[in-house]
Design a protein around this motif. Structure first.
Motif, PDB file in Angstrom:
ATOM      1  N   UNK A 179      24.604 -22.503  23.365  1.00  0.00           N
ATOM      2  CA  UNK A 179      25.476 -22.451  22.196  1.00  0.00           C
ATOM      3  C   UNK A 179      26.557 -21.391  22.404  1.00  0.00           C
ATOM      4  N   UNK A 180      27.712 -21.796  22.914  1.00  0.00           N
ATOM      5  CA  UNK A 180      28.767 -20.835  23.245  1.00  0.00           C
ATOM      6  C   UNK A 180      29.273 -20.047  22.041  1.00  0.00           C
ATOM      7  N   UNK A 181      29.088 -20.593  20.828  1.00  0.00           N
ATOM      8  CA  UNK A 181      29.633 -19.930  19.630  1.00  0.00           C
ATOM      9  C   UNK A 181      28.653 -18.958  18.977  1.00  0.00           C
ATOM     10  N   UNK A 182      27.407 -18.974  19.401  1.00  0.00           N
ATOM     11  CA  UNK A 182      26.399 -18.125  18.741  1.00  0.00           C
ATOM     12  C   UNK A 182      26.709 -16.650  18.948  1.00  0.00           C
ATOM     13  N   UNK A 183      26.587 -15.887  17.891  1.00  0.00           N
ATOM     14  CA  UNK A 183      26.712 -14.431  17.998  1.00  0.00           C
ATOM     15  C   UNK A 183      25.348 -13.859  18.355  1.00  0.00           C
ATOM     16  N   UNK A 184      25.303 -12.986  19.328  1.00  0.00           N
ATOM     17  CA  UNK A 184      24.045 -12.330  19.691  1.00  0.00           C
ATOM     18  C   UNK A 184      24.137 -10.865  19.256  1.00  0.00           C
ATOM     19  N   UNK A 185      23.209 -10.455  18.390  1.00  0.00           N
ATOM     20  CA  UNK A 185      23.250  -9.088  17.862  1.00  0.00           C
ATOM     21  C   UNK A 185      21.920  -8.377  18.148  1.00  0.00           C
ATOM     22  N   UNK A 186      21.905  -7.409  19.063  1.00  0.00           N
ATOM     23  CA  UNK A 186      20.671  -6.650  19.340  1.00  0.00           C
ATOM     24  C   UNK A 186      20.374  -5.683  18.186  1.00  0.00           C
ATOM     25  N   UNK A 187      19.157  -5.710  17.689  1.00  0.00           N
ATOM     26  CA  UNK A 187      18.770  -4.839  16.571  1.00  0.00           C
ATOM     27  C   UNK A 187      17.365  -4.264  16.757  1.00  0.00           C
ATOM     28  N   UNK A 188      17.062  -3.241  15.965  1.00  0.00           N
ATOM     29  CA  UNK A 188      15.669  -2.850  15.774  1.00  0.00           C
ATOM     30  C   UNK A 188      15.455  -2.757  14.271  1.00  0.00           C
ATOM     31  N   UNK A 189      14.812  -3.757  13.715  1.00  0.00           N
ATOM     32  CA  UNK A 189      14.640  -3.827  12.258  1.00  0.00           C
ATOM     33  C   UNK A 189      13.789  -2.665  11.763  1.00  0.00           C
ATOM     34  N   UNK A 190      12.866  -2.199  12.591  1.00  0.00           N
ATOM     35  CA  UNK A 190      11.968  -1.114  12.188  1.00  0.00           C
ATOM     36  C   UNK A 190      12.747   0.184  11.965  1.00  0.00           C
ATOM     37  N   UNK A 191      13.668   0.506  12.912  1.00  0.00           N
ATOM     38  CA  UNK A 191      14.417   1.762  12.811  1.00  0.00           C
ATOM     39  C   UNK A 191      15.786   1.571  12.146  1.00  0.00           C
ATOM     40  N   UNK A 192      16.266   0.332  12.084  1.00  0.00           N
ATOM     41  CA  UNK A 192      17.575   0.068  11.492  1.00  0.00           C
ATOM     42  C   UNK A 192      18.716   0.029  12.508  1.00  0.00           C
ATOM     43  N   UNK A 193      18.411   0.324  13.765  1.00  0.00           N
ATOM     44  CA  UNK A 193      19.438   0.332  14.816  1.00  0.00           C
ATOM     45  C   UNK A 193      20.125  -1.036  14.934  1.00  0.00           C
ATOM     46  N   UNK A 194      21.449  -1.013  15.006  1.00  0.00           N
ATOM     47  CA  UNK A 194      22.216  -2.238  15.244  1.00  0.00           C
ATOM     48  C   UNK A 194      22.373  -3.165  14.044  1.00  0.00           C
ATOM     49  N   UNK A 195      21.843  -2.752  12.887  1.00  0.00           N
ATOM     50  CA  UNK A 195      21.834  -3.662  11.725  1.00  0.00           C
ATOM     51  C   UNK A 195      23.220  -3.841  11.079  1.00  0.00           C
ATOM     52  N   UNK A 196      24.147  -2.902  11.315  1.00  0.00           N
ATOM     53  CA  UNK A 196      25.452  -2.942  10.623  1.00  0.00           C
ATOM     54  C   UNK A 196      26.190  -4.258  10.906  1.00  0.00           C
ATOM     55  N   UNK A 197      26.195  -4.651  12.182  1.00  0.00           N
ATOM     56  CA  UNK A 197      26.944  -5.859  12.567  1.00  0.00           C
ATOM     57  C   UNK A 197      26.399  -7.101  11.849  1.00  0.00           C
ATOM     58  N   UNK A 198      25.079  -7.147  11.773  1.00  0.00           N
ATOM     59  CA  UNK A 198      24.393  -8.248  11.075  1.00  0.00           C
ATOM     60  C   UNK A 198      24.713  -8.237   9.579  1.00  0.00           C
ATOM     61  N   UNK A 199      24.641  -7.075   8.971  1.00  0.00           N
ATOM     62  CA  UNK A 199      24.904  -6.923   7.529  1.00  0.00           C
ATOM     63  C   UNK A 199      26.352  -7.320   7.218  1.00  0.00           C
ATOM     64  N   UNK A 200      27.268  -6.879   8.090  1.00  0.00           N
ATOM     65  CA  UNK A 200      28.688  -7.209   7.914  1.00  0.00           C
ATOM     66  C   UNK A 200      28.902  -8.718   7.982  1.00  0.00           C
ATOM     67  N   UNK A 201      28.288  -9.340   9.000  1.00  0.00           N
ATOM     68  CA  UNK A 201      28.405 -10.797   9.152  1.00  0.00           C
ATOM     69  C   UNK A 201      27.929 -11.513   7.898  1.00  0.00           C
ATOM     70  N   UNK A 202      26.760 -11.116   7.393  1.00  0.00           N
ATOM     71  CA  UNK A 202      26.131 -11.781   6.256  1.00  0.00           C
ATOM     72  C   UNK A 202      26.961 -11.578   4.981  1.00  0.00           C
ATOM     73  N   UNK A 203      27.507 -10.381   4.827  1.00  0.00           N
ATOM     74  CA  UNK A 203      28.331 -10.054   3.663  1.00  0.00           C
ATOM     75  C   UNK A 203      29.608 -10.892   3.672  1.00  0.00           C
ATOM     76  N   UNK A 204      30.228 -10.973   4.840  1.00  0.00           N
ATOM     77  CA  UNK A 204      31.473 -11.750   4.961  1.00  0.00           C
ATOM     78  C   UNK A 204      31.237 -13.237   4.725  1.00  0.00           C
ATOM     79  N   UNK A 205      30.181 -13.763   5.312  1.00  0.00           N
ATOM     80  CA  UNK A 205      29.884 -15.189   5.148  1.00  0.00           C
ATOM     81  C   UNK A 205      29.594 -15.518   3.689  1.00  0.00           C
ATOM     82  N   UNK A 206      28.868 -14.643   3.018  1.00  0.00           N
ATOM     83  CA  UNK A 206      28.536 -14.841   1.605  1.00  0.00           C
ATOM     84  C   UNK A 206      29.807 -14.842   0.755  1.00  0.00           C
ATOM     85  N   UNK A 207      30.721 -13.922   1.080  1.00  0.00           N
ATOM     86  CA  UNK A 207      31.987 -13.821   0.325  1.00  0.00           C
ATOM     87  C   UNK A 207      32.870 -15.042   0.570  1.00  0.00           C
ATOM     88  N   UNK A 208      32.967 -15.475   1.823  1.00  0.00           N
ATOM     89  CA  UNK A 208      33.798 -16.636   2.185  1.00  0.00           C
ATOM     90  C   UNK A 208      33.297 -17.901   1.474  1.00  0.00           C
TER      91      UNK A 208
END
Lengths: 211, 211
Positions: A179-208
Motif C-alpha cells: 500500500x504505497x499510500x499508507x502512513x507508517x507511524x512508529x509509536x510507543x503507546x505505553x510511554x506516549x512516544x511518537x503519538x503526536x503524529x497519530x493524534x494530528x492525523x486523527x484530528x485533521x481527518x475528523x475535522x475534514x
C-alpha cells in the motif's frame, strides 16, 4: 454475494455518518498488539477537543470496555458471539446502540485478527492498524490484505526495539509494497512516544469529515 | 452443516493417520508469536530420532517454508488463498501432497490467527498453540475457544519477560479456566530455554500414537 451486500451496507452507513458529521475509525491488529492502550492514550490526548465514542468488539469478555471507560470516553461493548470480524451490519447496530449525538469521532476496536477483519468493510471512514515490534517486520508479506486496506499503520512498542530483530526500514518497505499510500507511524503507546503524529492525523481527518 | 461435515472428514483423516502411524500436530498462534522459530528448534532437537514433515500454511508468501527447509525437514507450502484457517479437507490434501511414507511426525503450521483456526478440526491428533509474552497474559479471556481446543500452550519469548507486564501465574490461571487439562510450558524458542519439556511431550505423544 455476502461481500457485495456488505459493501453496499457499508457505503450506506458512511453516508449516514457523513450527514451527521461523525467520523468512524476502524482500528485493527493482531491479539495483544496494543489496541486498547493506544486507544486509551488517544482518548487522553483528544478528549478536551473532540467528543469520542468507542465500540469495543470482543469475542468474549469485557475487560477492554472497562479499561476504556476509565479514560472517560462513552463506550459500549460488542460481543461478536464467536465471530472473527465485524461487518457493516454489526457496526451499524453498534453505532445505533452507542448513539452518536454530540460525538465527533467514534473508534471501533475490532477483533484481534490480521485476516478476517480486513475482508469486511465496516462502514468506517478510515482504517488504521497496529503492528507491534515483537510480531516482526515481515507481517506485511504474510497478511497482505490487512496492510492494503489500512490508511495508517502504527508500529507500536518501539520501546522494546533493542530486544527484537525488528528492521523498521524493511517494515516500511514491506508496508509500501502492499500500500504505497499508507502512513507508517512508529509509536510507543505505553510511554506516549511518537503519538503526536497519530493524534494530528486523527484530528485533521475528523475535522475534514465534518466539512 | 459445514462444521459437521468437517468434523467427519477430520475423524476420517485421524483414522488414516492412525493406520499409518503418523502423528499430526496442529500448531497455532497469533501472527508473530514465534511458530516458525519454535518449529525450527523442534526439528533440530528431534530430527535424529524422529522423521518429521512440515506443512506451512500461509495466506500468501513462502518465507516460512524456505526457513524450515533450511532445518532439514521435508516441507511443503500450503496457500490458503486468503482463507483464515485450514479445514480437514485442506489438511488432507496437504498430507497427500507431502507424502507421509517414512515419516513419524507431521507438523501443520496453521495461519497466524487466534480465532478461526480454533473452529475447524484439521484432523490433527493433538493441537498446540503459542502465546507470546508481548501479547499479554489476558489472551485466554479474550480468545476462549483457542485455549479450549489446545492440549499444550507454549508461552514463548520468556527472555523479554522483564520488559513486559506479563504475569505468568495469572496466565496459567486463565488458561486453566478455559481448559483444566492444558499443559502450559514457558519457553524461549530463540535461545532454546525451556524446550526440553515440549520436546519430551512431543516425542512421547508421537511414540504412543504408533502403538
Amino acid at each position: 454475494m455476502i461481500f457485495k451486500d456488505n459493501n453496499k451496507q457499508a457505503d450506506e452507513l458512511r453516508k449516514k455518518l457523513k450527514e451527521t458529521g461523525v467520523f468512524l475509525l476502524n482500528l485493527m491488529s493482531s491479539p495483544g498488539a496494543g489496541k486498547t492502550t493506544t486507544l486509551g492514550r488517544t482518548i487522553e490526548a483528544l478528549k478536551d477537543e473532540i467528543k469520542i465514542g468507542v465500540m469495543e468488539a470482543d469475542i468474549d469478555s469485557d475487560v477492554d470496555a472497562h479499561t476504556i471507560a476509565g479514560y472517560g470516553a462513552k463506550v459500549i461493548q460488542l460481543h461478536t458471539g464467536g465471530m472473527c470480524h465485524l461487518d457493516a451490519g454489526m457496526t451499524e447496530d453498534g453505532i445505533n446502540e452507542l448513539g452518536t449525538e454530540g460525538l465527533d469521532l467514534v473508534i471501533l476496536e475490532n477483533v484481534g485478527n490480521l485476516v478476517c477483519p480486513a475482508e469486511f468493510d465496516t462502514g468506517a471512514v478510515k482504517n488504521a492498524m497496529i503492528l507491534s515490534v515483537p510480531e516482526g517486520h515481515d507481517k506485511p508479506l504474510k497478511y497482505p490484505l490487512m496492510f492494503q486496506v489500512c490508511d495508517v499503520v502504527l508500529v507500536n512498542k518501539i520501546d522494546v526495539l533493542p530486544y527484537f530483530d525488528f528492521n523498521m526500514e524493511k517494515c516500511i518497505e514491506y508496508v509500501r509494497m502492499r500500500n504505497p499510500k499508507a502512513q507508517v507511524i512508529p509509536i510507543c503507546a505505553r510511554t506516549g512516544e511518537g503519538m503526536e503524529q497519530w493524534i494530528t492525523w486523527l484530528k485533521e481527518e475528523t475535522a475534514v469529515w465534518k466539512k
